[in-house]
Structure formats: structure tokens, C-alpha cells
Design an enzyme around this catalytic site. Structure first.
Site, PDB file in Angstrom:
ATOM      1  CG  HIS A   1       5.656   0.153  -3.368  1.00 29.71           C
ATOM      2  ND1 HIS A   1       5.728  -1.048  -2.724  1.00 29.71           N
ATOM      3  CD2 HIS A   1       6.919   0.645  -3.404  1.00 29.71           C
ATOM      4  CE1 HIS A   1       6.994  -1.293  -2.386  1.00 29.71           C
ATOM      5  NE2 HIS A   1       7.732  -0.279  -2.773  1.00 29.71           N
TER       6      HIS A   1
ATOM      7  CD  GLU B   1      -1.864  -2.260   1.696  1.00 35.19           C
ATOM      8  OE1 GLU B   1      -0.679  -2.686   1.751  1.00 35.19           O
ATOM      9  OE2 GLU B   1      -2.828  -2.906   2.126  1.00 35.19           O
TER      10      GLU B   1
ATOM     11  CD  GLN C   1      18.864   0.172  -4.149  1.00 36.59           C
ATOM     12  OE1 GLN C   1      18.688   0.708  -5.245  1.00 36.59           O
ATOM     13  NE2 GLN C   1      18.018   0.364  -3.147  1.00 36.59           N
TER      14      GLN C   1
ATOM     15  CD  GLN D   1      15.476   5.607  -1.744  1.00 36.52           C
ATOM     16  OE1 GLN D   1      16.251   4.683  -1.880  1.00 36.52           O
ATOM     17  NE2 GLN D   1      14.165   5.456  -1.875  1.00 36.52           N
TER      18      GLN D   1
END
Ligand code: PAF
Length: 288
Positions: free
Chosen positions: A37, A35, A61, A153
Site C-alpha cells: 500500500h 509496504e 465484496q 481486480q
């Protein structure tokens, strides 16, 4: 909704949309959509004529001892969620499509990556900045959407876009939580029943920190120690870090005298989970 696998196909699609004057939103993901995303896709749908969801587990990463191999993958599930939320395209390249033989160009960042996850995961942000730059170059979106759960991020990407004059608006979207407070994460699938219960200690300890701030505490070491003590009451939890940083440059501060981020990374068994709050978001009495 189409699933495109190659850069060439993606570029052709973008060219067609641009020819019609359509705006484009990008939701970069590593798949196993939840949810959180879905809320990014919804936000993109509201702002743009077309929405691309990239699904790519980016090897660059992950550190050598991290969970690249076991990271959950299920493209059919991802396609279902993306379709339900009316995304237009899933861009799902193979690693060889993104990193051809001899690949040797990277995007890296100092300062904002020195603390928090940058310290615990030394190669992480170089991998994130490189892949996100590549996705931006391929999709050429007007806007791109990132969750606030990965707060560092989000700050890093915003800074990169500004430093490198990328003409893309970066939109940060609120953390989406389970009913009991656990922040949604693809990695929650690693948790067994006992660990799932134990994982609540992240949001509970942050709420403890929020209460202290609401009661007027500004000394970061007092808040950090209180959050740490709360986490240590949970036997399955092992602290990676609990830190308070300046929300703009991600550097540690000792007093909350500016917009700040309180972030935690905690191992629950073998699973490393992160969560956070921004002091600016709690001004009106909110909890995480
Ligand atoms: O947040 C993620 O899922 C990833 O770090 C991202 C932004 C898709 C880059 O691989």
C-alpha cells in the site's frame, strides 16, 4: 494528515482542493496497510498534488463464508503508515455511511469476471466495482492506484472506467514482496510460523512457470501442470486455481501467443492467498 469519516466532510475537502486547482490521487484500500500500500501512496504522491487513502473493509465484496469478520483492522497503524508516506487524508467511513438503509444500486461486470477469483468468489467483483465507483464519485480523483497482486481486480477496474466513461486514470503498481518472495498481503497476518514458510510455494511455483516460459514453452497446459505439481509438493497447500488467461479479457487461453497472466490462488491452511505474473513483465529475464 486528517482522518475523515463522512462523505460530506470528504466532499468539502475535495471542493477546497479543486478550488485551488490541485490534482488528486486516490489509493483505495481495506486497511491494515503494508509496504505494498505504501508503494501506491508513494506513486500517488509523485503524480498528484494531494493524496487520499481510503480505508474501508467493504462488506459487499465478501461472500457469506469468507473472512469479513476476521479481516485485520487497525486504524492507528494505518494512520502511522499513511502519515509516514505523506498522504493528506485517510477517508475511513463506517459501513452505514457507505451503504445506507435500502441501498439497492450495483455496478457489475461480465466477461472479465468469469474466470479466476470471479469464479471462486461469485459476489466479489460486484462488490469491488460498486464500492470503487462510490469512492470515485466521492473523491473524484484524477488518478487511482491499484496493486498488480490483484491482477484481475486491476483489469476489471480499468475496463469499468473505460466502459462507463469515468474520467480517471488507473495506475497499476508492481507487486511488493517480502525478502523471501512472498507477496505482501494483509492476509499474511493470518499465517502461523509453519504456514508462513509453506506460503513461499506460491512464488516458488510461479518462478518455475517463468523458467519454462523463458526456455520457450508456450503450451499453457504444460506450464499450468508444472506449477500445480510444484504447489502439490507442499503439504499445507491446497490449490484453488492455477490458470493462464489473456491479459486483456481475463479469458483462458491454451497457447501463450499474446500478453498473458498466469495467476494462482492457494489455500495455506485456512488462508487463501493469490499471486501472479504477467508474461510481458518477464520478457527481460525477471522472476517474481
Ligand atoms: O484491493 C482492495 O483492497 C479492495 O478490493 C478495494 C479495491 C479497496 C475495494 O474494496
Amino acid at each position: 494528515m486528517k482522518i475523515l469519516k463522512t462523505v460530506k466532510e470528504m466532499r468539502e475537502q475535495i471542493k477546497e482542493w479543486r478550488g485551488k486547482g490541485l490534482s488528486i490521487g486516490l489509493v483505495p484500500t481495506m486497511g491494515y496497510l503494508h509496504e505494498g500500500h505504501a508503494s501506491l501512496i508513494d506513486a500517488s504522491k509523485k503524480d498528484n498534488d494531494r493524496t487520499v487513502v481510503s480505508v474501508f473493509v467493504n462488506p459487499m465484496q465478501f461472500g457469506p463464508s469468507e473472512d469479513l469478520e476476521s479481516y485485520p483492522r487497525d486504524l492507528r497503524h494505518d494512520a502511522k503508515i499513511a502519515e509516514e508516506h505523506h498522504a493528506d487524508i485517510i477517508f475511513n467511513p463506517e459501513p452505514e455511511e457507505m451503504y445506507s438503509e435500502g441501498f439497492s444500486s450495483f455496478v457489475d461486470m461480465t466477461v472479465l469476471t468469469e474466470e479466476l477469483c470471479g469464479l471462486s468468489r461469485p459476489v466479489h467483483f460486484r462488490g469491488v466495482c460498486t464500492v470503487v465507483t462510490k469512492l470515485f464519485n466521492i473523491v473524484q480523483p484524477d488518478r487511482a492506484y491499484f496493486g498488480k497482486k490483484d491482477a484481475q481486480q486491476l483489469a476489471v477496474i480499468k475496463h469499468m472506467v473505460s466502459d462507463l466513461n469515468m474520467n480517471i486514470e488507473i495506475i497499476g503498481c508492481p507487486i511488493v514482496r517480502e525478502a523471501d518472495g512472498l507477496a505482501k498481503s494483509s492476509r499474511n497476518t493470518y499465517l502461523n510460523k509453519d504456514e508462513r514458510k509453506a506460503a513461499l510455494i506460491l512464488s516458488q511455483s510461479l518462478n518455475h512457470g517463468i523458467k519454462l516460459i523463458q526456455n520457450g514453452e508456450t503450451d499453457c497446459s504444460v506450464i499450468i501442470n508444472a506449477v500445480k505439481e510444484k504447489i502439490q509438493t507442499e503439504p499445507l497447500a491446497k490449490i484453488d486455481y492455477v490458470k493462464i488467461v489473456d491479459a486483456a479479457n481475463m479469458q483462458q487461453i491454451s497457447v501463450i501467443d499474446r500478453p498473458a497472466l498466469c495467476a494462482v490462488a492457494v489455500y495455506i491452511g485456512k488462508t487463501r492467498l493469490i499471486d501472479n505474473f504477467f508474461t510481458e513483465d518477464i520478457r527481460n529475464g525477471g522472476a517474481v
